[in-house]
Motif scaffolding. Structure first.
Motif, PDB file in Angstrom:
ATOM      1  N   ARG A 305     -31.227 -61.365  18.764  1.00 40.12           N
ATOM      2  CA  ARG A 305     -31.518 -60.618  20.072  1.00 40.12           C
ATOM      3  C   ARG A 305     -32.039 -61.586  20.737  1.00 40.12           C
ATOM      4  O   ARG A 305     -32.904 -60.909  21.775  1.00 40.12           O
ATOM      5  CB  ARG A 305     -31.812 -58.755  20.010  1.00 40.12           C
ATOM      6  N   LEU A 306     -32.284 -62.238  21.016  1.00 42.43           N
ATOM      7  CA  LEU A 306     -32.902 -63.259  22.085  1.00 42.43           C
ATOM      8  C   LEU A 306     -31.719 -63.113  23.262  1.00 42.43           C
ATOM      9  O   LEU A 306     -32.201 -65.283  23.878  1.00 42.43           O
ATOM     10  CB  LEU A 306     -33.918 -64.110  22.357  1.00 42.43           C
ATOM     11  N   ASP A 307     -30.806 -62.640  24.060  1.00 39.36           N
ATOM     12  CA  ASP A 307     -29.924 -63.276  25.084  1.00 39.36           C
ATOM     13  C   ASP A 307     -30.476 -63.518  26.199  1.00 39.36           C
ATOM     14  O   ASP A 307     -30.013 -64.586  27.156  1.00 39.36           O
ATOM     15  CB  ASP A 307     -29.229 -61.986  25.134  1.00 39.36           C
ATOM     16  N   ASN A 308     -31.309 -62.836  26.270  1.00 37.76           N
ATOM     17  CA  ASN A 308     -31.587 -63.669  27.718  1.00 37.76           C
ATOM     18  C   ASN A 308     -32.935 -64.365  28.282  1.00 37.76           C
ATOM     19  O   ASN A 308     -33.083 -64.872  29.395  1.00 37.76           O
ATOM     20  CB  ASN A 308     -32.793 -62.455  28.385  1.00 37.76           C
ATOM     21  N   ILE A 309     -32.522 -65.734  26.967  1.00 39.92           N
ATOM     22  CA  ILE A 309     -33.719 -66.106  27.054  1.00 39.92           C
ATOM     23  C   ILE A 309     -33.142 -67.964  26.861  1.00 39.92           C
ATOM     24  O   ILE A 309     -33.472 -69.337  26.844  1.00 39.92           O
ATOM     25  CB  ILE A 309     -34.524 -66.344  26.008  1.00 39.92           C
ATOM     26  N   THR A 310     -31.240 -67.637  26.736  1.00 41.28           N
ATOM     27  CA  THR A 310     -30.463 -68.593  25.936  1.00 41.28           C
ATOM     28  C   THR A 310     -30.763 -69.501  26.323  1.00 41.28           C
ATOM     29  O   THR A 310     -30.449 -71.052  26.787  1.00 41.28           O
ATOM     30  CB  THR A 310     -28.990 -68.106  25.447  1.00 41.28           C
ATOM     31  N   ASN A 311     -30.219 -69.283  27.981  1.00 38.37           N
ATOM     32  CA  ASN A 311     -30.264 -69.824  29.364  1.00 38.37           C
ATOM     33  C   ASN A 311     -31.421 -70.542  30.051  1.00 38.37           C
ATOM     34  O   ASN A 311     -31.394 -71.681  29.832  1.00 38.37           O
ATOM     35  CB  ASN A 311     -29.581 -69.572  30.357  1.00 38.37           C
ATOM     36  N   VAL A 312     -32.403 -70.251  29.698  1.00 37.96           N
ATOM     37  CA  VAL A 312     -33.772 -70.609  30.025  1.00 37.96           C
ATOM     38  C   VAL A 312     -34.144 -71.888  28.990  1.00 37.96           C
ATOM     39  O   VAL A 312     -34.383 -73.330  29.080  1.00 37.96           O
ATOM     40  CB  VAL A 312     -34.549 -70.022  30.230  1.00 37.96           C
ATOM     41  N   HIS A 313     -33.702 -71.653  27.531  1.00 36.38           N
ATOM     42  CA  HIS A 313     -34.096 -72.734  26.260  1.00 36.38           C
ATOM     43  C   HIS A 313     -33.134 -74.194  27.123  1.00 36.38           C
ATOM     44  O   HIS A 313     -33.569 -74.616  27.135  1.00 36.38           O
ATOM     45  CB  HIS A 313     -33.810 -71.540  25.578  1.00 36.38           C
ATOM     46  N   TYR A 314     -32.313 -73.273  27.523  1.00 37.06           N
ATOM     47  CA  TYR A 314     -30.945 -74.554  27.548  1.00 37.06           C
ATOM     48  C   TYR A 314     -31.647 -76.012  28.359  1.00 37.06           C
ATOM     49  O   TYR A 314     -31.519 -76.985  28.695  1.00 37.06           O
ATOM     50  CB  TYR A 314     -29.445 -74.253  27.324  1.00 37.06           C
ATOM     51  N   PHE A 315     -31.898 -75.304  29.313  1.00 37.29           N
ATOM     52  CA  PHE A 315     -32.936 -75.706  31.060  1.00 37.29           C
ATOM     53  C   PHE A 315     -33.689 -76.200  30.698  1.00 37.29           C
ATOM     54  O   PHE A 315     -33.791 -77.382  31.092  1.00 37.29           O
ATOM     55  CB  PHE A 315     -32.741 -74.300  32.490  1.00 37.29           C
ATOM     56  N   LYS A 316     -34.433 -75.384  29.948  1.00 36.64           N
ATOM     57  CA  LYS A 316     -35.710 -76.621  29.487  1.00 36.64           C
ATOM     58  C   LYS A 316     -35.251 -77.656  28.939  1.00 36.64           C
ATOM     59  O   LYS A 316     -35.839 -79.050  28.531  1.00 36.64           O
ATOM     60  CB  LYS A 316     -36.700 -75.757  29.377  1.00 36.64           C
ATOM     61  N   ILE A 317     -34.605 -77.537  27.270  1.00 37.41           N
ATOM     62  CA  ILE A 317     -33.778 -79.124  27.153  1.00 37.41           C
ATOM     63  C   ILE A 317     -33.421 -80.110  28.093  1.00 37.41           C
ATOM     64  O   ILE A 317     -34.090 -80.975  27.970  1.00 37.41           O
ATOM     65  CB  ILE A 317     -32.819 -78.570  25.738  1.00 37.41           C
ATOM     66  N   ILE A 318     -32.427 -79.693  28.596  1.00 39.48           N
ATOM     67  CA  ILE A 318     -32.019 -81.363  29.282  1.00 39.48           C
ATOM     68  C   ILE A 318     -32.949 -81.165  30.338  1.00 39.48           C
ATOM     69  O   ILE A 318     -32.459 -82.471  30.723  1.00 39.48           O
ATOM     70  CB  ILE A 318     -30.865 -80.484  30.181  1.00 39.48           C
ATOM     71  N   GLN A 319     -33.450 -80.616  30.851  1.00 35.02           N
ATOM     72  CA  GLN A 319     -34.383 -80.927  32.216  1.00 35.02           C
ATOM     73  C   GLN A 319     -35.767 -81.805  31.501  1.00 35.02           C
ATOM     74  O   GLN A 319     -35.718 -83.071  32.013  1.00 35.02           O
ATOM     75  CB  GLN A 319     -35.513 -79.561  32.462  1.00 35.02           C
ATOM     76  N   ALA A 320     -36.135 -81.316  30.382  1.00 28.26           N
ATOM     77  CA  ALA A 320     -36.919 -82.320  29.764  1.00 28.26           C
ATOM     78  C   ALA A 320     -36.607 -83.326  29.462  1.00 28.26           C
ATOM     79  O   ALA A 320     -36.843 -84.896  29.207  1.00 28.26           O
ATOM     80  CB  ALA A 320     -37.528 -81.428  28.396  1.00 28.26           C
ATOM     81  N   SER A 321     -35.567 -83.728  28.212  1.00 30.39           N
ATOM     82  CA  SER A 321     -35.151 -85.098  27.321  1.00 30.39           C
ATOM     83  C   SER A 321     -34.245 -85.621  29.492  1.00 30.39           C
ATOM     84  O   SER A 321     -34.129 -86.954  29.150  1.00 30.39           O
ATOM     85  CB  SER A 321     -33.136 -84.613  27.256  1.00 30.39           C
ATOM     86  N   SER A 322     -34.082 -84.666  29.999  1.00 37.33           N
ATOM     87  CA  SER A 322     -33.174 -85.846  31.178  1.00 37.33           C
ATOM     88  C   SER A 322     -34.405 -86.953  31.952  1.00 37.33           C
ATOM     89  O   SER A 322     -34.690 -88.123  32.257  1.00 37.33           O
ATOM     90  CB  SER A 322     -32.802 -85.362  32.891  1.00 37.33           C
ATOM     91  N   LEU A 323     -36.123 -85.967  32.326  1.00 38.12           N
ATOM     92  CA  LEU A 323     -37.371 -86.885  32.479  1.00 38.12           C
ATOM     93  C   LEU A 323     -37.505 -87.679  31.783  1.00 38.12           C
ATOM     94  O   LEU A 323     -37.640 -88.803  32.001  1.00 38.12           O
ATOM     95  CB  LEU A 323     -38.193 -86.063  33.226  1.00 38.12           C
TER      96      LEU A 323
END
Length: 400
Positions: A305-323
């Motif tokens: 029941r954490l639907d509201n954090i999925t997009n933020v979670h994924y963005f942080k993964i791509i952002q951290a990995s890209s950098l």
């Protein structure tokens, strides 16, 4: 009187120039029989490593070219050896002092004193399973003048003397290997990809590659960069990350580090075309894995029941990995040109920083999600273990 002296001087200069020109046009003869090296002078000289020695410099924490005035009283001398360049030849070693031979930091044997040692190059590849080796001679030598390591070709009794003329001594440009060509083409391609993203999505580019934004935890972010992961602009950043990871993968596996048993999946090939195909295949695999990561996040976040954090979670993964992997790409590119030892032993030098990155990313995700939700720590830990920690452990296990 002065005119006569000037005239005689001009004649002398002209005669000297004429003699030099005529001499330069004469054929040069090199008798191969008189130039034998090794035991009983039974080998032709292919390459002399006298000017290729390197020593470990404590100031730079890296191997640097040996300089007699700077590296006095050193007892350890090393060189990089490429089997591909000398297949079918022999390594000839001789020293008047006692030494030990190390290959890739592994002790091989105690070398005899004052005796030629002949090592078959082809057998080295069979034993070590690599084409690039790091040879070290350690002992009582205090300078490389006491060492002789040469590449020789056995002289056949039926072989005739070789006569070389001036025309045969023309210097030809050194041919680049297929991987060197791929390395240059790949870097140009990645530079164009980053430049395109910077011009096409400047604001998104600034966010994805901003350390400050990465460490900023916002309880609410309405930006399309975060909330629309499958927007065309965001997909392009995921594609760019896939290209970056694939290029790093190709650089590491080129040095015979078989990550994820890639040799069993990717077709073998040492041509530029084959390397480019492998690069594209790895890029597709990485891209599909990143998309699958989002699907897994969506499914598991629904269960918790954490639907509201999925997009933020994924963005942080791509952002951290890209950098982070952009930094790794820059370091490996610099190392390939200046400190090839790092690329040759990438699994040793990169294991700790990459592991530290994933642990730091896990901590960042914990604090981000913890600030955005009221989920109990126990459930949050279990969520992150399932979606982040367990895949990381499995990935390290299969990577090595």
């Amino acid at each position: 009187m002065d005119k006569n002296i000037s005239h005689q001087s001009s004649i002398l200069r002209f005669a000297t120039l004429l003699l030099f020109t005529v001499y330069s046009l004469l054929p040069i003869e090199i008798n191969a029989k008189g130039g034998g090296i090794g035991p009983d002078n039974g080998f032709f000289l292919v390459h002399d490593y006298q000017d290729d020695w390197q020593v470990f410099d404590d100031r730079y924490k890296a191997y640097v070219p040996y300089v007699r005035e700077q590296h006095k009283d050193y007892n350890s001398f090393s060189l990089f050896f490429d089997i591909e360049n000398y297949k079918g030849y022999k390594i000839l070693y001789r020293s008047e002092k006692e030494n030990y031979l190390f290959i890739d930091a592994s002790l091989q044997k105690k070398m005899p004193v004052g005796t030629w040692v002949v090592m078959d190059i082809d057998s080295l590849q069979e034993v070590f399973g690599k084409t690039k080796l790091f040879l070290t001679v350690y002992g009582t030598n205090s300078s490389v003048e006491d060492l002789t390591i040469q590449i020789g070709n056995k002289i056949s009794k039926a072989q005739k003397a070789i006569e070389m003329t001036q025309s045969l001594l023309t210097i030809l440009p050194r041919e680049m290997s297929p991987f060197q060509n791929f390395f240059v083409v790949g870097l140009i391609f990645l530079a164009c990809a980053y430049a395109f993203l910077y011009n096409y999505q400047p604001k998104s580019f600034e966010r994805f590659f901003s350390p400050r934004d990465l460490l900023t935890i916002s309880t609410r972010d309405d930006s399309f960069v975060v909330n629309k992961p499958f927007d065309l602009g965001n997909i392009l950043f995921v594609v760019n990350l896939s290209f970056t990871l694939a290029f790093i993968f190709m650089m590491i596996t080129h040095e015979k580090t078989d990550l994820f048993s890639a040799s069993d999946i990717l077709p073998e090939g040492e041509t530029l075309g084959a390397l480019l195909i492998n690069f594209l295949e790895v890029s597709v695999i990485v891209f599909v894995s990143l998309i699958f990561k989002y699907v897994a996040l969506r499914v598991l976040s629904n269960l918790y029941r954490l639907d509201n954090i999925t997009n933020v979670h994924y963005f942080k993964i791509i952002q951290a990995s890209s950098l982070f992997f952009l930094i790794i790409l820059i370091v490996l590119t610099f190392s390939t040109v200046s400190v090839p030892e790092i690329v040759k032993n990438a699994e040793k030098y990169l294991f700790f920083p990459i592991s530290l990155f994933f642990v730091a990313r896990l901590a960042l995700l914990y604090f981000t999600i913890n600030k955005m939700t009221t989920l109990k720590n126990l459930y949050l830990f279990s969520y992150l273990c399932i979606i982040e920690l367990i895949p990381l452990i499995i990935g390290i296990r299969f990577a090595l």
